[in-house]
Write an enzyme that holds these catalytic residues in place. Structure first.
Site, PDB file in Angstrom:
ATOM      1  N   GLY A   7       0.841  -1.187   0.000  1.00  0.00           N
ATOM      2  CA  GLY A   7       0.000   0.000   0.000  1.00  0.00           C
ATOM      3  C   GLY A   7       0.877   1.238   0.000  1.00  0.00           C
ATOM      4  O   GLY A   7       1.822   1.324   0.778  1.00  0.00           O
ATOM      5  N   ALA A   8       0.591   2.188  -0.870  1.00  0.00           N
ATOM      6  CA  ALA A   8       1.425   3.395  -0.959  1.00  0.00           C
ATOM      7  C   ALA A   8       0.567   4.646  -0.870  1.00  0.00           C
ATOM      8  O   ALA A   8       0.718   5.589  -1.633  1.00  0.00           O
ATOM      9  CB  ALA A   8       2.241   3.383  -2.253  1.00  0.00           C
ATOM     10  N   GLY A   9      -0.356   4.633   0.097  1.00  0.00           N
ATOM     11  CA  GLY A   9      -1.054   5.858   0.446  1.00  0.00           C
ATOM     12  C   GLY A   9      -0.141   6.714   1.309  1.00  0.00           C
ATOM     13  O   GLY A   9       1.054   6.437   1.451  1.00  0.00           O
ATOM     14  N   GLY A  12       1.600   4.621   4.253  1.00  0.00           N
ATOM     15  CA  GLY A  12       2.613   3.672   3.809  1.00  0.00           C
ATOM     16  C   GLY A  12       3.846   4.350   3.256  1.00  0.00           C
ATOM     17  O   GLY A  12       4.982   3.954   3.553  1.00  0.00           O
ATOM     18  N   ASN A 104      -6.379   0.847  11.367  1.00  0.00           N
ATOM     19  CA  ASN A 104      -7.102   1.156  12.583  1.00  0.00           C
ATOM     20  C   ASN A 104      -8.111   0.045  12.865  1.00  0.00           C
ATOM     21  O   ASN A 104      -8.415  -0.769  11.999  1.00  0.00           O
ATOM     22  CB  ASN A 104      -7.821   2.498  12.453  1.00  0.00           C
ATOM     23  CG  ASN A 104      -6.846   3.651  12.325  1.00  0.00           C
ATOM     24  OD1 ASN A 104      -5.894   3.746  13.081  1.00  0.00           O
ATOM     25  ND2 ASN A 104      -7.082   4.525  11.358  1.00  0.00           N
ATOM     26  N   LYS A 187      -5.917   3.420  20.539  1.00  0.00           N
ATOM     27  CA  LYS A 187      -5.965   4.083  19.231  1.00  0.00           C
ATOM     28  C   LYS A 187      -7.342   3.895  18.594  1.00  0.00           C
ATOM     29  O   LYS A 187      -7.896   4.842  18.007  1.00  0.00           O
ATOM     30  CB  LYS A 187      -4.875   3.516  18.317  1.00  0.00           C
ATOM     31  CG  LYS A 187      -4.943   3.998  16.850  1.00  0.00           C
ATOM     32  CD  LYS A 187      -4.651   5.489  16.722  1.00  0.00           C
ATOM     33  CE  LYS A 187      -4.850   6.007  15.302  1.00  0.00           C
ATOM     34  NZ  LYS A 187      -3.977   5.400  14.308  1.00  0.00           N
ATOM     35  N   GLU A 270     -13.727   4.819   5.943  1.00  0.00           N
ATOM     36  CA  GLU A 270     -13.620   3.571   6.697  1.00  0.00           C
ATOM     37  C   GLU A 270     -14.724   3.403   7.747  1.00  0.00           C
ATOM     38  O   GLU A 270     -14.505   2.792   8.788  1.00  0.00           O
ATOM     39  CB  GLU A 270     -12.262   3.488   7.384  1.00  0.00           C
ATOM     40  CG  GLU A 270     -11.094   3.304   6.441  1.00  0.00           C
ATOM     41  CD  GLU A 270      -9.792   3.075   7.193  1.00  0.00           C
ATOM     42  OE1 GLU A 270      -9.212   1.996   7.047  1.00  0.00           O
ATOM     43  OE2 GLU A 270      -9.367   3.985   7.926  1.00  0.00           O
TER      44      GLU A 270
END
Length: 308
Positions: A7-9, A12, A104, A187, A270
């Site tokens: 994942g490259a959001g 990440g 999360n 969290k 989400e």
């Protein structure tokens, strides 16, 4: 240690980029469109913790291509989890890597444990306020960032020790916690309140403190979530619950949640992973969480992006 960021959001790229900056062997597993963007624009972080840029980014788009990986940072949104689990399974089978999910919530832990084995799923999460700009570069807007992790199975001790050795080398906080489940729950409690309230009122965090009614609503979410944690065997003290509240009030007035940022962009949110997950836990224990249920109802129409 060889680390693959799946994942490259913003999350990440930020933590993967910080490790890359420190000279670690970091690669990214991404979709073809994102791989092309990283090849064209490079990896760039704009941050109060220090800017960083690299044009030398290793990416993979097929799980069969991945080899020689010790640890996977799973940095996807909750609504993508089911899609990527088969890819995670393939990579773990090829490499024997451990997986550190940075999602999360709590539901993903059991899903991953079922998919790849309890011994492979390390506990952890990340805390950062960041987003991607139009070039796919990270805009880090909070003053700091933290990645916490810890052992959920005895076979994970060595990989956690190896990660701990990197703490002094990176421009972020890599913190090993002994009771990682409690920290994950803290969290989850915080983000359910923070993301739910900011997204429902469609305003940044400063408005929580400025409105007694809004603040009271946020407190009720925290108390409902703390009750769920206790029913799951994670008991928080009054002081720990209060610390969650202080965190909620500690942001700059203009800061906001990633869910609210996604909502403003018309992107999926989400809500099912966070608030829906809390409702499923409440149903499991046969208790009521009316404020979380209300937030879920308000935000559910935005689950797949801006309603048309």
């Amino acid at each position: 240690m060889n680390i693959l960021v799946l994942g490259a959001g913003a999350l990440g790229v930020y933590f993967g980029g910080r490790l890359l900056e420190a000279g670690q062997n970091i690669s990214f597993f991404v979709r073809e469109k994102r791989a092309a963007q990283l090849a064209k624009e490079g990896l760039k972080i704009n941050s109060p913790e220090g800017n960083f840029e690299s044009r030398n980014v290793t990416t993979y788009t097929l799980p069969e291509e991945v080899r020689d990986i010790d640890l996977i940072f799973l940095a996807v949104k909750g609504y993508h989890l089911d899609q990527v689990i088969p890819q995670v399974q393939t990579i773990v089978q090829h490499t024997g890597a451990f997986v550190l999910p940075l999602l999360n919530g709590m539901e993903h832990i059991e899903k991953l444990q079922i998919a790849i084995g309890k011994e492979k799923v390390v506990g952890g999460f990340a805390s950062i306020v960041a987003t991607l700009n139009e070039k796919g570069h990270v805009e880090h807007t909070s003053g700091n960032s933290t990645l916490k992790y810890g052992v959920l199975h005895e076979q994970q001790t060595k990989i956690c020790e190896q990660l701990e050795e990197l703490h002094s080398q990176v421009k972020t906080k890599l913190i090993r916690e002994e009771d990682i489940l409690k920290h994950m729950w803290k969290k989850y409690i915080f983000i359910t309140a923070f993301s739910g309230i900011t997204s429902a009122m469609q305003l940044p965090s400063g408005y929580i403190a400025n409105s007694p009614a809004t603040f009271a609503t946020a407190i009720k979410v925290i108390l409902e979530m703390s009750m769920l944690a206790g029913l799951e065997g994670v008991i928080l003290t009054d002081q720990e619950v209060e610390s969650v509240t202080k965190t909620l009030l500690g942001f700059k007035k203009e800061a906001t949640s990633s869910m609210h940022q996604d909502m403003r962009k018309g992107l999926p949110i989400e809500v099912e992973h966070l608030h829906g997950g809390a409702l499923r836990l409440a149903a499991k224990h046969q208790v009521e969480v009316p404020v979380i249920e209300t937030l879920y109802g308000v935000l559910k129409p935005y689950e797949n992006g801006r309603p048309i």
